[in-house]
Design a protein around this motif. Structure first.
Motif, mmCIF file in Angstrom:
data_model
loop_
_atom_site.group_PDB
_atom_site.id
_atom_site.type_symbol
_atom_site.label_atom_id
_atom_site.label_comp_id
_atom_site.label_asym_id
_atom_site.label_seq_id
_atom_site.Cartn_x
_atom_site.Cartn_y
_atom_site.Cartn_z
ATOM 1 N N MET A 170 -27.006 4.403 4.903
ATOM 2 C CA MET A 170 -27.462 4.952 3.553
ATOM 3 C C MET A 170 -27.095 6.631 3.640
ATOM 4 S SD MET A 170 -31.209 4.653 2.032
ATOM 5 C CE MET A 170 -31.800 5.588 0.565
ATOM 6 N N TRP A 171 -27.552 7.213 4.483
ATOM 7 C CA TRP A 171 -27.440 8.683 4.267
ATOM 8 C C TRP A 171 -26.061 9.164 4.752
ATOM 9 C CZ3 TRP A 171 -30.753 10.168 1.241
ATOM 10 C CH2 TRP A 171 -31.996 10.014 1.346
ATOM 11 N N ARG A 172 -25.305 8.479 5.769
ATOM 12 C CA ARG A 172 -23.908 8.884 6.108
ATOM 13 C C ARG A 172 -22.833 8.207 5.042
ATOM 14 N NH1 ARG A 172 -22.274 8.199 11.667
ATOM 15 N NH2 ARG A 172 -24.627 8.299 12.108
ATOM 16 N N HIS A 173 -23.136 7.015 4.647
ATOM 17 C CA HIS A 173 -21.872 6.444 4.251
ATOM 18 C C HIS A 173 -22.336 6.315 2.403
ATOM 19 C CE1 HIS A 173 -19.778 5.396 7.444
ATOM 20 N NE2 HIS A 173 -20.633 5.417 8.012
ATOM 21 N N ALA A 174 -23.503 5.711 2.082
ATOM 22 C CA ALA A 174 -23.853 5.636 0.553
ATOM 23 C C ALA A 174 -24.107 6.817 -0.071
ATOM 24 C CB ALA A 174 -24.912 4.579 0.635
ATOM 25 N N PHE A 175 -24.805 8.040 0.569
ATOM 26 C CA PHE A 175 -25.385 8.954 -0.122
ATOM 27 C C PHE A 175 -24.461 9.512 -1.313
ATOM 28 C CE2 PHE A 175 -26.551 13.437 -0.860
ATOM 29 C CZ PHE A 175 -27.735 13.243 -1.447
ATOM 30 N N LYS A 176 -23.257 10.083 -0.585
ATOM 31 C CA LYS A 176 -22.045 11.004 -1.157
ATOM 32 C C LYS A 176 -21.763 10.175 -2.648
ATOM 33 C CE LYS A 176 -19.255 13.851 0.766
ATOM 34 N NZ LYS A 176 -18.079 14.070 1.807
ATOM 35 N N ASN A 177 -21.396 9.072 -2.429
ATOM 36 C CA ASN A 177 -20.878 8.326 -3.435
ATOM 37 C C ASN A 177 -21.822 7.814 -4.612
ATOM 38 O OD1 ASN A 177 -18.022 8.232 -2.942
ATOM 39 N ND2 ASN A 177 -18.315 6.500 -1.392
ATOM 40 N N ALA A 178 -22.970 7.745 -4.048
ATOM 41 C CA ALA A 178 -24.168 7.139 -4.927
ATOM 42 C C ALA A 178 -24.600 8.605 -5.958
ATOM 43 C CB ALA A 178 -25.302 6.786 -4.256
ATOM 44 N N PHE A 179 -24.423 9.719 -5.134
ATOM 45 C CA PHE A 179 -25.047 10.975 -5.718
ATOM 46 C C PHE A 179 -24.302 11.553 -6.753
ATOM 47 C CE2 PHE A 179 -25.789 15.656 -5.341
ATOM 48 C CZ PHE A 179 -27.096 15.807 -6.043
ATOM 49 N N ALA A 180 -22.764 11.141 -6.755
ATOM 50 C CA ALA A 180 -21.751 11.801 -7.671
ATOM 51 C C ALA A 180 -22.098 11.529 -9.121
ATOM 52 C CB ALA A 180 -20.535 11.370 -7.481
ATOM 53 N N PRO A 181 -22.429 10.319 -9.417
ATOM 54 C CA PRO A 181 -22.794 9.966 -10.941
ATOM 55 C C PRO A 181 -24.300 10.662 -11.277
ATOM 56 C CG PRO A 181 -22.379 8.000 -10.036
ATOM 57 C CD PRO A 181 -22.473 9.094 -8.837
ATOM 58 N N THR A 182 -25.080 10.647 -10.344
ATOM 59 C CA THR A 182 -26.437 11.537 -10.619
ATOM 60 C C THR A 182 -26.337 12.993 -10.575
ATOM 61 O OG1 THR A 182 -27.079 10.060 -8.876
ATOM 62 C CG2 THR A 182 -28.737 11.557 -9.524
ATOM 63 N N LEU A 183 -25.201 13.533 -9.925
ATOM 64 C CA LEU A 183 -24.998 14.898 -10.048
ATOM 65 C C LEU A 183 -24.427 15.419 -11.498
ATOM 66 C CD1 LEU A 183 -24.804 17.744 -8.750
ATOM 67 C CD2 LEU A 183 -22.275 17.318 -8.369
ATOM 68 N N THR A 184 -23.656 14.171 -12.100
ATOM 69 C CA THR A 184 -22.975 14.523 -13.376
ATOM 70 C C THR A 184 -24.322 14.456 -14.411
ATOM 71 O OG1 THR A 184 -21.315 13.143 -12.505
ATOM 72 C CG2 THR A 184 -21.613 13.524 -14.954
ATOM 73 N N LEU A 185 -25.376 13.603 -14.200
ATOM 74 C CA LEU A 185 -26.641 13.627 -15.132
ATOM 75 C C LEU A 185 -27.313 14.782 -14.998
ATOM 76 C CD1 LEU A 185 -28.503 11.987 -17.003
ATOM 77 C CD2 LEU A 185 -29.666 11.449 -14.923
#
Lengths: 275, 313
Positions: free
Chosen positions: B227-242
């Motif tokens: 979750m933290w090493r692999h999924a976090f960055k990609n999942a966070f990108a759209p959230t950062l846009t929001l």
């Protein structure tokens, strides 16, 4: 297995709750004034700022006007404005979005440039600016919010058209000798309906929220007409004397929005089951 | 990469130009003569004529726009009709109030909502997930101004713990300033946490389905590492846009929250100027707020490739 059941019952609950609240809002908006049978503008000064009583079921406001009948009329105001605004934004937005997506080239480029400039105004800013020009009025809000939300419709419709126009059945319609217009109307537009319905449901909630915010700021529905937002704004000075005047209209807005948001989730799950 | 950055920066310029034309054009539609409005009801016709010349209203519209935008670019936004003050310092003062509350509020909201949304997604359809969805949907449905009024009623009036209205800048001491922003910031945190949590959840669900996550699991990594090493960055990108989108639109003033707590922020400045028909302030503030929004969104776009390098490719 339990998790899946929980997920599915959530979706069902969303749909049931959303449909119930939305139906209630519409019934209140249409039949409300006959159900309550009390003039929302009638002054009853001896009762001013009183709490719930036999005379005024939900109390009376700072002019002694009946809160229940004002809330019911507020529902009418919200529903009417939301309906008219969403319709305005959908019709204008769909026409422009289809034009941009189907004609492409310079029409598309120029339309999108103007559209993006509209989208560069955050939140309520564009609506506030338009209200500054035309002044506070009920039809003014429809125009201001309609123009403010139109660019989003244009974007969604355009991208739907762009993806659909490349499909084989559209190509087939052209090959069969149908004109561009017929192809557009008969094959492209009907397939844009799903994203438009999802957007319209969401937009209905946005408009109710925006209208109440504008009215709360004193730039929405002008007094003495009842709107949930303006009821909050005029009751603010009496917040410690008569808290029910603040609690009730806010509850109405929140429950309505909750219902519409859940209906929106249900509609999205139904039309776009990917998520 | 450099190419991506430069193209993106260049694309913001036409948007800003169109925005300035839209603001200028919008205010041209106001019924009545700006010069007469500026002078008030008691002005004589001769004075109005002189004012028109002074304000450049006798020139063609295009020339008027160019003069205005030229002044704006040198920091001259004109003077307020109602107070006679320069518009720029008025806006900057109000901006510092709005920005303090918005930056603190959105930061705390993200700190709570992003992990909540991601954990909910990781245990999709569990009780915790349904709880996060329920809370965020309810928060999403409560208008911030009503939430603010309720908090004010409970903590300001009923319990008497916090001041009800007003603002003290941080330059006048940390504690007094903090006490005054607690309620507005709390309102903002609660009303922004909902959409951020939902976005974080949705984008994590999408990423969790991708093959590289299955691959990471197959390698025998622990769930936490996946979750933290692999999924976090990609999942966070759209959230950062929001979050950027939220930040951009709120930095321009949170008119309703500022109204509830009587804060002298940018949103309130604009609404008061609309009431007072103070058009130089309306025009300046609208342009300023829209420019903040465009710039914040630009910054977010530029940060995006660091989280999701596919974008710049």
């Amino acid at each position: 297995m339990i998790a899946l059941a929980l997920g599915q019952s959530r979706l069902k609950f969303n749909a049931v709750f959303g449909i119930t609240v939305t139906t209630l809002l519409l019934v209140t908006a249409i039949a409300g004034p006959w159900l309550v049978g009390y003039d929302p503008l009638k002054l009853d000064l001896p009762s001013r700022l009183t709490g719930p009583s036999a005379r005024h079921l939900l109390g009376a406001d700072e002019f002694g006007r009946d809160v229940l009948s004002r809330l019911v009329n507020g529902a009418r105001t919200s529903a009417w404005i939301a309906f008219a605004t969403v319709l305005f934004a959908l019709v204008t937005g769909t026409v422009l979005g289809v034009a941009a997506g189907f004609l492409r080239g310079w029409t598309d480029r120029i339309l999108m440039m103007i559209n993006d400039a509209f989208l560069a105004f955050p939140g309520l800013l564009l609506a506030l600016g338009i209200m500054a020009v035309i002044g506070a009025s009920r039809d003014g809000i429809v125009l201001a919010l309609g123009l403010a939300y139109m660019p989003i419709v244009v974007r969604v419709v355009r991208s739907a058209v762009l993806s659909i126009r490349e499909r084989e059945y559209v190509e087939a319609s052209r090959v069969m000798g149908n004109s561009e217009f017929i192809t557009m109307a008969r094959h492209v537009l009907p397939n844009c309906v799903a994203p438009i319905i999802v957007l319209a449901t969401t937009m209905f909630g946005w408009v109710i929220l925006s209208e109440s915010a504008l009215s709360f700021l004193g730039l929405g529905v002008p007094p003495p007409a009842a709107s949930w937002g303006s009821m909050l704004s005029t009751a603010r000075p009496y917040i410690s004397q008569a808290p029910h005047l603040i609690v009730l209209p806010g509850l109405c807005i929140s429950i309505t929005l909750l219902g519409i948001n859940m209906l929106g989730d249900a509609v999205r799950d139904w039309l776009d089951p990917k998520l | 990469m450099t190419r991506f950055i430069l193209t993106r920066i260049a694309s913001a310029i036409p948007t800003l130009i169109l925005v300035s034309i839209a603001v200028f054009g919008l205010l041209r539609f106001i019924p009545g003569d700006p010069a007469a409005l500026m002078l008030g009801d008691l002005a004589k016709p001769g004075q109005v004529e002189a004012m028109r010349v002074q304000m450049g209203l006798d020139k063609p519209v295009v020339a008027q726009y160019l003069i205005w935008i030229g002044n704006v670019l040198t920091g001259d936004f004109g003077t307020s009709i109602s107070t006679g003050q320069d518009v720029l310092p008025l806006m900057l003062n109000a901006f510092s109030v709005s920005a303090t509350i918005v930056l603190v509020g959105v930061f705390i909201a993200a700190l709570i909502a992003v992990p909540a949304g991601m954990l909910a997604a990781w245990r999709q359809n569990s009780l915790g997930d349904v709880g996060v969805i329920a809370v965020s949907t309810i928060l999403l449905s409560i208008p911030s101004f009503w939430l603010g009024l309720m908090l004010l009623l409970a903590f300001g009036l009923h319990l008497g713990w916090l001041p009800v209205i007003g603002y003290v800048p941080f330059s006048q001491g940390f504690w007094p300033a903090l006490v005054y922003i607690v309620l507005p910031v709390t309102t903002l945190v609660l009303s922004e946490a909902g959409p951020i949590a939902r976005m974080a959840r949705a984008s994590t669900i999408e990423v969790a389905r991708l093959e590289y996550i299955t691959h990471a699991r197959a390698k025998g990594l622990s769930e936490a590492a996946v979750m933290w090493r692999h999924a976090f960055k990609n999942a966070f990108a759209p959230t950062l846009t929001l979050i950027g989108f939220v930040l951009g639109s709120l930095l321009g003033g949170i008119a309703v929250i500022e109204t509830v707590f009587t804060l002298p922020g940018l949103g309130r400045l604009l609404v008061d100027a609309i009431y007072a028909r103070d058009y130089p302030v309306v025009q300046g503030t609208m342009l300023f707020v829209a420019a903040i929004y465009v710039v914040v969104n630009l910054v977010v776009d530029l940060l995006y490739p660091f989280l999701d390098p596919r974008v710049a490719a």
